[in-house]
Design an enzyme around this catalytic site. Structure first.
Site, mmCIF file in Angstrom:
data_model
loop_
_atom_site.group_PDB
_atom_site.id
_atom_site.type_symbol
_atom_site.label_atom_id
_atom_site.label_comp_id
_atom_site.label_asym_id
_atom_site.label_seq_id
_atom_site.Cartn_x
_atom_site.Cartn_y
_atom_site.Cartn_z
ATOM 1 N N ASP A 185 0.852 -1.186 0.000
ATOM 2 C CA ASP A 185 0.000 0.000 0.000
ATOM 3 C C ASP A 185 0.893 1.244 0.000
ATOM 4 O O ASP A 185 1.914 1.281 0.687
ATOM 5 C CB ASP A 185 -0.890 -0.025 1.248
ATOM 6 C CG ASP A 185 -1.901 1.106 1.260
ATOM 7 O OD1 ASP A 185 -3.035 0.880 0.807
ATOM 8 O OD2 ASP A 185 -1.545 2.208 1.728
ATOM 9 N N ASN A 193 -2.452 13.235 -3.366
ATOM 10 C CA ASN A 193 -3.606 13.718 -4.134
ATOM 11 C C ASN A 193 -3.997 15.136 -3.725
ATOM 12 O O ASN A 193 -4.280 15.991 -4.569
ATOM 13 C CB ASN A 193 -4.799 12.778 -3.946
ATOM 14 C CG ASN A 193 -4.763 11.595 -4.896
ATOM 15 O OD1 ASN A 193 -4.108 11.641 -5.933
ATOM 16 N ND2 ASN A 193 -5.467 10.537 -4.549
ATOM 17 N N HIS A 198 -5.041 14.716 -8.501
ATOM 18 C CA HIS A 198 -5.286 13.294 -8.809
ATOM 19 C C HIS A 198 -4.468 12.814 -10.003
ATOM 20 O O HIS A 198 -4.130 11.633 -10.083
ATOM 21 C CB HIS A 198 -6.775 13.066 -9.059
ATOM 22 C CG HIS A 198 -7.595 13.196 -7.814
ATOM 23 N ND1 HIS A 198 -7.691 12.189 -6.877
ATOM 24 C CD2 HIS A 198 -8.342 14.217 -7.324
ATOM 25 C CE1 HIS A 198 -8.464 12.568 -5.872
ATOM 26 N NE2 HIS A 198 -8.879 13.806 -6.120
ATOM 27 N N ASP A 202 -2.286 9.555 -9.885
ATOM 28 C CA ASP A 202 -2.380 8.440 -10.838
ATOM 29 C C ASP A 202 -0.993 8.040 -11.346
ATOM 30 O O ASP A 202 -0.698 6.847 -11.507
ATOM 31 C CB ASP A 202 -3.275 8.816 -12.019
ATOM 32 C CG ASP A 202 -4.751 8.815 -11.672
ATOM 33 O OD1 ASP A 202 -5.100 8.307 -10.584
ATOM 34 O OD2 ASP A 202 -5.555 9.314 -12.472
ATOM 35 N N GLU A 228 -4.906 2.576 -3.840
ATOM 36 C CA GLU A 228 -3.442 2.603 -3.797
ATOM 37 C C GLU A 228 -2.868 1.283 -3.296
ATOM 38 O O GLU A 228 -1.725 1.220 -2.857
ATOM 39 C CB GLU A 228 -2.969 3.759 -2.915
ATOM 40 C CG GLU A 228 -3.361 3.663 -1.457
ATOM 41 C CD GLU A 228 -4.664 4.384 -1.121
ATOM 42 O OE1 GLU A 228 -4.769 4.918 -0.016
ATOM 43 O OE2 GLU A 228 -5.577 4.404 -1.978
#
Length: 310
Positions: A185, A193, A198, A202, A228
């Site tokens: 993770d 973010n 975002h 990404d 994530e």
């Protein structure tokens, strides 16, 4: 941490102990002061009805695929038969006008020619239908492949991973080989973010996916589990060996400095936490997944940027 009436039942399930995995995720959300939305819950929970819907969709795809195969085969056979029938009628039509049979024979020859024209139209129509069925079958094949791919990273998605896990679990049992599961993770992903947007988030997910994908081979499978989080399956490797591989990947990532391409602002260090479980140390693969997930959250609570073994 905001809770809405729509997700109140899920919150109750988490804190009542009926869903340990969800409880661990809620704990991290609470620590990071993140808002619990229905979209987030849909992503991290595995509802029975969702599983049933996925199963029904798979069954429908299978039935449609089978029907297309039958239809294509039938259409090809009928086109071949109509072609043979045309040839026979053409032969009859070529003989009848030369016979001394008067007006009746001429009418019959004319009728035969009309039948040839009609069967030729039917043959052409069936050819078009066969082509359409072939194109539809190709589209269905693409849709089936797409249903198992995470489009952001290009990795298999959770559904595809679960199918691989089932097969590899049986294979490892037969061959008496070690089998390990791992969750990874991205640490403090919400901060990325919130600070950089975002789009930058990404790209970070894609970078982590590429790093983990380098570990994959015919005995190591990597998938995006959602958000994530990534999940991995290692066959013929012990927990100690898996720990070593993931810890090396974690260290390489921690040494990198990421930059927001859009603004040229430094993102800085990106770290991951991970949890590893020996599958055959647990009653089944599902229990091993839970153990790997628990080890991941133990790494989170211990300060992040580390790998823990269940």
């Amino acid at each position: 941490m905001e809770v809405t009436p729509e997700n109140l039942l899920a919150v109750h399930a988490a804190y009542s102990g009926s869903s340990p995995r969800l409880a661990r995720k809620f704990s991290v959300m609470r620590e990071e002061n993140r808002i619990i939305t229905q979209a987030w819950l849909d992503q991290v929970t595995e509802k029975d009805e969702d599983g049933a819907l996925r199963e029904n969709a798979q069954q429908m795809l299978h039935r449609l695929s089978t029907r297309l195969e039958v239809f294509t085969s039938t259409a090809a056979r009928a086109r071949s038969d109509s072609g043979s029938y045309n040839a026979a009628l053409e032969q009859v039509a070529s003989v009848l006008p030369g016979a001394d049979s008067g007006e009746f024979v001429s009418s019959l020859a004319e009728l035969t020619r009309a039948m040839i024209e009609r069967t030729q139209l039917l043959e052409e129509s069936m050819r078009r239908s066969e082509q359409e069925a072939t194109a539809l079958r190709k589209s269905l094949d693409r849709a089936q492949r797409d249903a198992h791919v995470d489009h952001l990273t290009g990795l298999p998605n959770r559904r595809a991973f679960e199918a691989v896990l089932e097969n590899e679990y049986r294979e490892a049992q037969v061959r008496i080989e070690p089998l390990c599961l791992a969750f990874c993770d991205i640490d403090h992903f919400k901060r990325i973010n919130d600070t950089h947007g975002h789009e930058a988030g990404d790209r970070v997910i894609q970078a982590i996916a590429q790093t983990l994908q380098r570990l994959s081979d015919d005995k190591c499978h990597v998938a995006r589990h959602g958000g994530e989080e990534f999940v991995m399956l290692f066959r013929d490797k012990t927990p100690a060996q898996v720990y070593q591989l993931l810890d090396e990947a974690r260290e390489k990532l921690a040494r990198r400095n990421f930059v927001n391409r859009k603004s040229d602002q430094p993102i800085g260090q990106i770290t991951i936490s991970g949890g590893v479980a020996n599958v055959f140390a647990f009653p089944n693969a599902r229990a091993a997944l839970e153990a790997a997930d628990a080890a991941l959250y133990r790494a989170k609570r211990a300060g992040r940027n580390q790998i823990c073994v269940a």
